[in-house]
Design a protein around this motif. Sequence first.
Motif, PDB file in Angstrom:
ATOM      1  N   ALA A 135       9.039 -55.826  77.496  1.00  0.00           N
ATOM      2  CA  ALA A 135       8.236 -56.322  76.372  1.00  0.00           C
ATOM      3  C   ALA A 135       7.771 -55.124  75.547  1.00  0.00           C
ATOM      4  CB  ALA A 135       7.051 -57.128  76.871  1.00  0.00           C
ATOM      5  N   PHE A 136       7.697 -55.320  74.237  1.00  0.00           N
ATOM      6  CA  PHE A 136       7.301 -54.207  73.365  1.00  0.00           C
ATOM      7  C   PHE A 136       6.557 -54.758  72.147  1.00  0.00           C
ATOM      8  CE2 PHE A 136      11.575 -55.608  72.437  1.00  0.00           C
ATOM      9  CZ  PHE A 136      11.567 -55.814  71.060  1.00  0.00           C
ATOM     10  N   THR A 137       5.854 -53.880  71.478  1.00  0.00           N
ATOM     11  CA  THR A 137       5.081 -54.255  70.299  1.00  0.00           C
ATOM     12  C   THR A 137       5.683 -53.604  69.059  1.00  0.00           C
ATOM     13  OG1 THR A 137       3.589 -52.375  70.476  1.00  0.00           O
ATOM     14  CG2 THR A 137       2.998 -54.373  71.702  1.00  0.00           C
ATOM     15  N   ARG A 138       5.185 -54.007  67.905  1.00  0.00           N
ATOM     16  CA  ARG A 138       5.628 -53.378  66.658  1.00  0.00           C
ATOM     17  C   ARG A 138       5.257 -51.896  66.654  1.00  0.00           C
ATOM     18  NH1 ARG A 138       3.470 -57.679  62.097  1.00  0.00           N
ATOM     19  NH2 ARG A 138       4.889 -59.416  62.586  1.00  0.00           N
ATOM     20  N   ARG A 139       4.087 -51.601  67.213  1.00  0.00           N
ATOM     21  CA  ARG A 139       3.655 -50.203  67.244  1.00  0.00           C
ATOM     22  C   ARG A 139       4.610 -49.361  68.076  1.00  0.00           C
ATOM     23  NH1 ARG A 139      -2.376 -47.980  68.973  1.00  0.00           N
ATOM     24  NH2 ARG A 139      -1.870 -45.753  68.815  1.00  0.00           N
ATOM     25  N   ASP A 140       5.088 -49.920  69.200  1.00  0.00           N
ATOM     26  CA  ASP A 140       6.039 -49.185  70.032  1.00  0.00           C
ATOM     27  C   ASP A 140       7.287 -48.814  69.218  1.00  0.00           C
ATOM     28  OD1 ASP A 140       4.393 -49.417  72.242  1.00  0.00           O
ATOM     29  OD2 ASP A 140       5.317 -51.296  72.896  1.00  0.00           O
ATOM     30  N   ILE A 141       7.802 -49.791  68.469  1.00  0.00           N
ATOM     31  CA  ILE A 141       9.013 -49.550  67.678  1.00  0.00           C
ATOM     32  C   ILE A 141       8.720 -48.581  66.535  1.00  0.00           C
ATOM     33  CG2 ILE A 141      10.822 -50.633  66.298  1.00  0.00           C
ATOM     34  CD1 ILE A 141      10.828 -51.262  69.329  1.00  0.00           C
ATOM     35  N   ARG A 142       7.562 -48.712  65.930  1.00  0.00           N
ATOM     36  CA  ARG A 142       7.205 -47.831  64.817  1.00  0.00           C
ATOM     37  C   ARG A 142       7.128 -46.378  65.284  1.00  0.00           C
ATOM     38  NH1 ARG A 142       3.066 -50.439  63.409  1.00  0.00           N
ATOM     39  NH2 ARG A 142       1.406 -49.116  64.228  1.00  0.00           N
ATOM     40  N   GLU A 143       6.514 -46.155  66.440  1.00  0.00           N
ATOM     41  CA  GLU A 143       6.379 -44.787  66.956  1.00  0.00           C
ATOM     42  C   GLU A 143       7.727 -44.238  67.420  1.00  0.00           C
ATOM     43  OE1 GLU A 143       3.463 -45.140  69.985  1.00  0.00           O
ATOM     44  OE2 GLU A 143       1.766 -45.168  68.581  1.00  0.00           O
ATOM     45  N   PHE A 144       8.577 -45.086  67.973  1.00  0.00           N
ATOM     46  CA  PHE A 144       9.879 -44.630  68.448  1.00  0.00           C
ATOM     47  C   PHE A 144      10.826 -44.317  67.292  1.00  0.00           C
ATOM     48  CE2 PHE A 144      14.281 -45.673  69.642  1.00  0.00           C
ATOM     49  CZ  PHE A 144      14.481 -44.769  70.690  1.00  0.00           C
ATOM     50  N   SER A 145      10.809 -45.168  66.250  1.00  0.00           N
ATOM     51  CA  SER A 145      11.811 -45.057  65.189  1.00  0.00           C
ATOM     52  C   SER A 145      11.370 -44.161  64.029  1.00  0.00           C
ATOM     53  CB  SER A 145      12.121 -46.456  64.624  1.00  0.00           C
ATOM     54  OG  SER A 145      10.963 -47.003  63.997  1.00  0.00           O
ATOM     55  N   GLY A 146      10.048 -44.067  63.815  1.00  0.00           N
ATOM     56  CA  GLY A 146       9.572 -43.351  62.633  1.00  0.00           C
ATOM     57  C   GLY A 146       9.624 -44.196  61.373  1.00  0.00           C
ATOM     58  N   TRP A 147       9.988 -45.491  61.501  1.00  0.00           N
ATOM     59  CA  TRP A 147      10.018 -46.380  60.343  1.00  0.00           C
ATOM     60  C   TRP A 147       8.588 -46.717  59.936  1.00  0.00           C
ATOM     61  CZ3 TRP A 147      14.382 -50.413  59.598  1.00  0.00           C
ATOM     62  CH2 TRP A 147      15.622 -49.839  59.880  1.00  0.00           C
ATOM     63  N   SER A 148       8.417 -47.090  58.668  1.00  0.00           N
ATOM     64  CA  SER A 148       7.077 -47.441  58.177  1.00  0.00           C
ATOM     65  C   SER A 148       6.669 -48.814  58.672  1.00  0.00           C
ATOM     66  CB  SER A 148       7.055 -47.426  56.643  1.00  0.00           C
ATOM     67  OG  SER A 148       7.829 -48.501  56.119  1.00  0.00           O
ATOM     68  N   ASP A 149       5.379 -49.088  58.601  1.00  0.00           N
ATOM     69  CA  ASP A 149       4.869 -50.387  59.016  1.00  0.00           C
ATOM     70  C   ASP A 149       5.466 -51.503  58.158  1.00  0.00           C
ATOM     71  OD1 ASP A 149       2.940 -52.117  60.494  1.00  0.00           O
ATOM     72  OD2 ASP A 149       2.066 -52.359  58.500  1.00  0.00           O
ATOM     73  N   TYR A 150       5.620 -51.229  56.838  1.00  0.00           N
ATOM     74  CA  TYR A 150       6.194 -52.245  55.945  1.00  0.00           C
ATOM     75  C   TYR A 150       7.625 -52.568  56.349  1.00  0.00           C
ATOM     76  CZ  TYR A 150       8.163 -54.392  51.767  1.00  0.00           C
ATOM     77  OH  TYR A 150       8.797 -55.242  50.911  1.00  0.00           O
ATOM     78  N   GLN A 151       8.420 -51.547  56.646  1.00  0.00           N
ATOM     79  CA  GLN A 151       9.807 -51.777  57.055  1.00  0.00           C
ATOM     80  C   GLN A 151       9.868 -52.593  58.343  1.00  0.00           C
ATOM     81  OE1 GLN A 151      10.800 -47.465  56.860  1.00  0.00           O
ATOM     82  NE2 GLN A 151      12.696 -48.146  55.828  1.00  0.00           N
ATOM     83  N   ILE A 152       9.028 -52.212  59.331  1.00  0.00           N
ATOM     84  CA  ILE A 152       9.031 -52.920  60.612  1.00  0.00           C
ATOM     85  C   ILE A 152       8.687 -54.389  60.405  1.00  0.00           C
ATOM     86  CG2 ILE A 152       7.940 -53.087  62.878  1.00  0.00           C
ATOM     87  CD1 ILE A 152       9.764 -50.699  62.664  1.00  0.00           C
ATOM     88  N   LYS A 153       7.613 -54.661  59.677  1.00  0.00           N
ATOM     89  CA  LYS A 153       7.190 -56.053  59.469  1.00  0.00           C
ATOM     90  C   LYS A 153       8.273 -56.858  58.750  1.00  0.00           C
ATOM     91  CE  LYS A 153       2.155 -55.426  59.269  1.00  0.00           C
ATOM     92  NZ  LYS A 153       0.955 -55.478  58.397  1.00  0.00           N
ATOM     93  N   THR A 154       8.856 -56.261  57.715  1.00  0.00           N
ATOM     94  CA  THR A 154       9.851 -56.982  56.903  1.00  0.00           C
ATOM     95  C   THR A 154      11.078 -57.368  57.716  1.00  0.00           C
ATOM     96  OG1 THR A 154       9.122 -55.836  54.899  1.00  0.00           O
ATOM     97  CG2 THR A 154      11.308 -56.847  54.846  1.00  0.00           C
ATOM     98  N   HIS A 155      11.625 -56.415  58.454  1.00  0.00           N
ATOM     99  CA  HIS A 155      12.908 -56.669  59.112  1.00  0.00           C
ATOM    100  C   HIS A 155      12.747 -57.305  60.494  1.00  0.00           C
ATOM    101  CE1 HIS A 155      14.911 -54.783  55.800  1.00  0.00           C
ATOM    102  NE2 HIS A 155      14.150 -53.705  55.924  1.00  0.00           N
TER     103      HIS A 155
END
Length: 941
Positions: free
Chosen positions: A804-824
């Motif tokens: 299980a993972f959160t948006r924050r986990d993916i954001r910190e791992f990928s370096g993508w912005s919060d807007y990009q994470i939420k959108t896709h």
Amino acid sequence: MSHTSTSPDLTHLKRAVDLVALAQTRGVVLKKQGQEYVGLCPFHPEKTPSFHISPTKHLFHCFGCGAAGSVVDFVMKQDGLSLQEAIDWLTRQTGGLVGRGTAGLKPIPSSEPTPPLAAATLLQRVVTFYQKTFTTDRDGWAYLKRRNLVDPTMLEVFQLGYCNGALRQTLPTSGPLLEGLTALGVLTKSGREHFEGCVTIPIVDSAGAICGLYGRRITDRAPSHLYLPGPHRGVWNGAVAKNHSALFLTEGILDGLSLWQAGLRNVIALYGAQGWTADHETLVRTHAVHEIVLCLDHDDAGHAAATKLKEQTLPSLVKAVSVVQWPEGMKDANDFFLTHTAAEFERLLTAARPAEPARATLPPPDEQVAMQADGFVATYGTRRYEIRAIERQHAARLRATIKAVSGEQHRFHIDTVDLYLSRARRSFLGEAARLFRDSIDVIELDLNRLIAQVETYVEKKMHDTGPAVALVSEPLQREAERLGRHPDLIGELRRDLDRLGVVGETTNALVGYLVMTSRKLEEPLSLLLLSGSGAGKSHLQDTVLALCPDEDMIKLTALTGQALFYKGEQALRHKVLALAEEAGAPEAQYAIRNLISAKELIIEATIKNPLTGRLETQVNRVQGPTAVMLTTTNPNVDAETRSRFLVSSVDESSAQTRAILAAQRQRHTLDGRLQAQQRASILARHHALQRLLKSLLVVNPYEPLLTATEDRLLMRREQPKYLQLILAVTVLYQMQRPLKHHERLGPYIETTLDDIALAHELAVGVWGQALDELARPSRDLLRVIHRYVEGRAVREQSDAAAVAFTRRDIREFSGWSDYQIKTHVQQLEDLEYLIPLSGRRGQQFTYRLAWNGEESRFLPGLVSVEELRRRAALVGLPSEQGGRLQNVAGPSRAQGGMNGHAVTLQNGEALEQQRADKEEPTAMPVDDAQLPPHVESGVRP
């Protein structure tokens, strides 16, 4: 001096005539301020308005020169009339309903309703209605065509119309409007139109108000010539007497029109052979006319009238009278000009008065018109007009921005004028007359000539949508032709895009350039660029659009839902419509989709009939085809809109970011400055090339040999885009193609294997994305999430499906912005690639991955160029490529683009040898020969 008679008769007259309307018809531009109207004083020159009219008091007052009084004083002062003459003139404007003989009338209290419309106002409405009928019922035009009287300027200046009986059908069954028209004689007592079956021409008085109407039957039914009941008032074209000391006098108005059309503008007409009136005499005396040239009919009545006028009537009024003798077999001026020229008339004029040099001669050839990319410049003598932003919205609306330029101290006046709206024309006339310090009549003639030229310009644009080669200078034309014939044209284009600052997105830029070029086809392409905010999609689109000529591009920031429906009829035809962001036009998506699919927008709107005041339906039509370019950050664009576009994504990888940052650090170096300096020359070269490209018929003989995947319903709409992309490549390379000719299709060019090879390489990446249910950024994020989950599963020694993972986990791992994470993430969740475990607004979102990392291949099933060559050889088509193409993406290409595919064709000349062993149509060089309209075909002729 103000005349404030207390006579009930005069008081009623002052209140019956609308002083505001009268001043406006005479060119005074008024603006309402509180209870009054304010404008520039017509009695003295001024720059700040000081002329006031009070509608409630029926009085005017200028605080600049002190002029003041009622409507009677206004007419006396402006026309130089006596009190009685002004009263008589105003009485005629009311149709005789108000004036002498009404002594029993009481003054109208201000609280009573407005009196009936003045006769001049009512007649103007009738004339306007007949003008519109003339444009829709061709019987009147056909009659004038037979008499060679169809000059557009003349038809507009003299407000020619046609009465077919339709006016009565639009009127109410009773009321003041019907009564007023009956009183004037426009309607008979039985309710029939007096001028039914006639071409109509209004007659105006010295103030420019309509005081009479002439009708000429288009059949042999008697009587042939009709006027309004009652005494004849006014002189047709009498205003010319203000500026001419010599006048031509014809027996009828149509003969006068023949002279006017031939360039002899100083012509007036009688009311028939015995139709010399007191108004004619007043006109000649008032304006000090010195000579009259009689051009009456060559019959007994005409000869008798000419003798009487020359020997009895005119000697006391003018210094010289001449009589033109028509050649045998010709009855009148109209007969003469049907077969003779103005120069031949000059010889008749010289013979009529051999003792003196001709004075009433043709106007000097002072007209010069120079075409521009977005309009034209017209010069009449010392008066210069620059006309741009020409837009014809429908048959009743023709708008243009006109800049009147005076050479004196570089003064100018600029305004956007609706040339078919008399109020707008009057406003411009007044300002231009002050600018040029010339009479209204002279400027009005200029404006009438401009209207004809604007109509011709619009008509030419409608039927000649090819490039304006004349607008390209010779040096630029040579440079553009070198580019168009360059064996490595696509390589030159790639290098120009690099110089303009395109980094790592050459494939998308090339697709955009071809979309822009496809505007010349009848089925143009459209492009939707998708990426996250700040990824560079707008820069990419702007760079491509910079290579398009300004006259072929409409670039907008936002668009309302109805805006496109009310553009001019030709405003979008073979243009590029570009929106900075799809979000700027949420309500216009339906219009954009229909413009792309149907190549046309049609809307019905409700307008008010100018004669009856009733609401009527009017159709507005906007013609395509149009190439559309949009950008968006929304991966969930609705399917209907998405299906109309080529959809491509900007590379958002780290490698692309690294390349962009490196390029940015080069901008202010010496090399960077030198490269920026080349921008203007690069744009000029491509603008010239785009203007030189012709809208040729394109035939693709290889089309039946092409293939596409058949297991996707989406390909029904995607394959036509691929076929159009091939045609767009052929259009771009047309200077390297022999122009062929087919006896039924006319001139055309053929697609080659080189064109298909380029389109194929571009299509692999674009259609790979189109067939993927995920947007490219969403697909990239899915891969990032999969790597993250796999890594955690190894570290935690657990099953990847249980991580299980959160948006924050993916954001910190990928370096993508919060807007990009939420959108896709939203799209991944909607399509069930991610399973939400928990989360709502204000709480943390937790997900589990439902994808095992297996990549699906989204290939469009296109036949390879090698296979296509083999198939072509089997059916006898040319099977060898010209080898002109190089790597499309170029050495600077970063990740992305065409999913790693590269074009590896060799350099060389374009293929020109075509099916040598088969009977072929004749080939000819590409030149400015007559070309068909914008059509293209995938069917071999």
